[in-house]
Write an enzyme that holds these catalytic residues in place. Structure first.
Site, PDB file in Angstrom:
ATOM      1  N   SER A 230       0.842  -1.209   0.000  1.00 45.75           N
ATOM      2  CA  SER A 230       0.000   0.000   0.000  1.00 45.75           C
ATOM      3  C   SER A 230       0.865   1.243   0.000  1.00 45.75           C
ATOM      4  CB  SER A 230      -0.881   0.042   1.245  1.00 45.75           C
ATOM      5  OG  SER A 230      -1.632  -1.133   1.373  1.00 45.75           O
TER       6      SER A 230
HETATM    7  N1  SAH Z   1       0.963  -5.478   4.538  1.00 45.41           N
HETATM    8  C1  SAH Z   1       1.476  -5.888   3.247  1.00 45.41           C
HETATM    9  C2  SAH Z   1       0.451  -5.631   2.160  1.00 45.41           C
HETATM   10  C3  SAH Z   1       0.320  -6.801   1.225  1.00 45.41           C
HETATM   11  S1  SAH Z   1      -1.073  -6.774   0.152  1.00 45.41           S
HETATM   12  C4  SAH Z   1       2.810  -5.217   2.955  1.00 45.41           C
HETATM   13  O1  SAH Z   1       3.235  -4.359   3.749  1.00 45.41           O
HETATM   14  O2  SAH Z   1       3.430  -5.563   1.951  1.00 45.41           O
HETATM   15  C5  SAH Z   1      -2.167  -7.901   0.938  1.00 45.41           C
HETATM   16  C6  SAH Z   1      -1.691  -9.311   1.161  1.00 45.41           C
HETATM   17  O3  SAH Z   1      -2.774 -10.047   1.719  1.00 45.41           O
HETATM   18  C7  SAH Z   1      -1.263 -10.058  -0.095  1.00 45.41           C
HETATM   19  O4  SAH Z   1       0.052 -10.497   0.068  1.00 45.41           O
HETATM   20  C8  SAH Z   1      -2.234 -11.247  -0.146  1.00 45.41           C
HETATM   21  O5  SAH Z   1      -1.649 -12.438  -0.632  1.00 45.41           O
HETATM   22  C9  SAH Z   1      -2.621 -11.387   1.305  1.00 45.41           C
HETATM   23  N2  SAH Z   1      -3.853 -12.122   1.570  1.00 45.41           N
HETATM   24  C10 SAH Z   1      -5.028 -12.096   0.888  1.00 45.41           C
HETATM   25  N3  SAH Z   1      -5.916 -12.944   1.446  1.00 45.41           N
HETATM   26  C11 SAH Z   1      -5.282 -13.515   2.527  1.00 45.41           C
HETATM   27  C12 SAH Z   1      -5.650 -14.482   3.502  1.00 45.41           C
HETATM   28  N4  SAH Z   1      -6.862 -15.071   3.511  1.00 45.41           N
HETATM   29  N5  SAH Z   1      -4.758 -14.831   4.446  1.00 45.41           N
HETATM   30  C13 SAH Z   1      -3.519 -14.267   4.466  1.00 45.41           C
HETATM   31  N6  SAH Z   1      -3.101 -13.356   3.567  1.00 45.41           N
HETATM   32  C14 SAH Z   1      -3.971 -12.986   2.610  1.00 45.41           C
END
Ligand code: SAH
Length: 200
Positions: free
Chosen positions: A42
């Site tokens: 993000s």
């Molecule tokens: N906080 C992260 C943002 C990553 S984007 C950062 O700082 O980089 C959101 C993430 O949520 C993605 O990597 C995606 O694979 C994950 N995601 C989506 N559904 C999920 C679930 N059910 N359990 C765990 N992770 C999930």
């Protein structure tokens, strides 16, 4: 965002370490960046807003610590690194193995002993370390999974993007657990990648 602990944490975690070298030059612009597998980190202003919402109006604002935190969606590990500076303990769950491994490699450099990365479906929360003082999700679902509510401590706050109200599209919501029950608040519209079930 004027939340002091959040600003201090953001000033001390180098965001460029969490993206591909080709994108490093853009790491300090206020933009979302790709981290692979169609996922994104993000933009910093959104991360700061999320973290500030975890403190806002709570004991955490006075003590400077979020206590025990569950993060859903480790991605590249950037927000997990920030959380580890703002909380006593952080559990971060990721459903995509390559990203779980990427977060592990990125975070190895920072040696945060209070942070644990878990590979699994974050829709189930992470029961072994519950209850949590804060639960924060970085992916948007159609609902708030029941395990998150079950694993939220009294006095705890859940923060997630959801489409619970189709009229509004995806919005950030907070749910506070008080001794009298759950208090839900809707905040601004956001655009997060989808929350998916299962692991891959
Ligand atoms: N906080 C992260 C943002 C990553 S984007 C950062 O700082 O980089 C959101 C993430 O949520 C993605 O990597 C995606 O694979 C994950 N995601 C989506 N559904 C999920 C679930 N059910 N359990 C765990 N992770 C999930």
């Amino acid at each position: 965002v004027r939340c002091e602990p959040v600003l201090v944490a953001m000033a001390s975690v180098p965001r460029h370490l969490f993206v591909d070298t080709a994108l490093a030059a853009q790491a300090y612009e206020d933009t979302a960046l790709p981290i692979g597998l169609g996922q994104t980190i993000s933009k910093p202003s959104v991360v700061a807003r999320m973290l500030a919402l975890l403190f806002d109006g709570r004991d955490a604002a006075r003590t400077g610590s979020l206590g025990r935190v569950l993060e859903i969606g480790s991605g590249c590990g950037y927000q997990a690194a920030l959380l580890s500076l703002l909380a006593q303990q952080v559990i971060s769950v990721e459903r995509l193995r390559p990203l779980h491994e990427k977060a592990r490699d990125n975070l190895a450099l920072l040696r945060r002993s209070n942070l644990r990365l878990v590979y699994g479906d974050g829709r189930l929360g992470h029961a072994p370390n519950a209850p949590y003082d804060a639960i924060v999700c970085a992916a948007g679902g159609d609902d708030v999974p029941q395990p998150w509510l079950d694993q939220l401590a009294i006095g705890g706050r859940l923060l997630a993007p959801t489409r619970a109200d189709p009229q509004k599209g995806q919005v950030l919501i907070t749910v506070d657990r008080t001794s009298d029950g759950l208090i839900r608040r809707d905040h601004e519209s956001v655009h997060f990648v989808p929350l998916r079930s299962g692991t891959a």
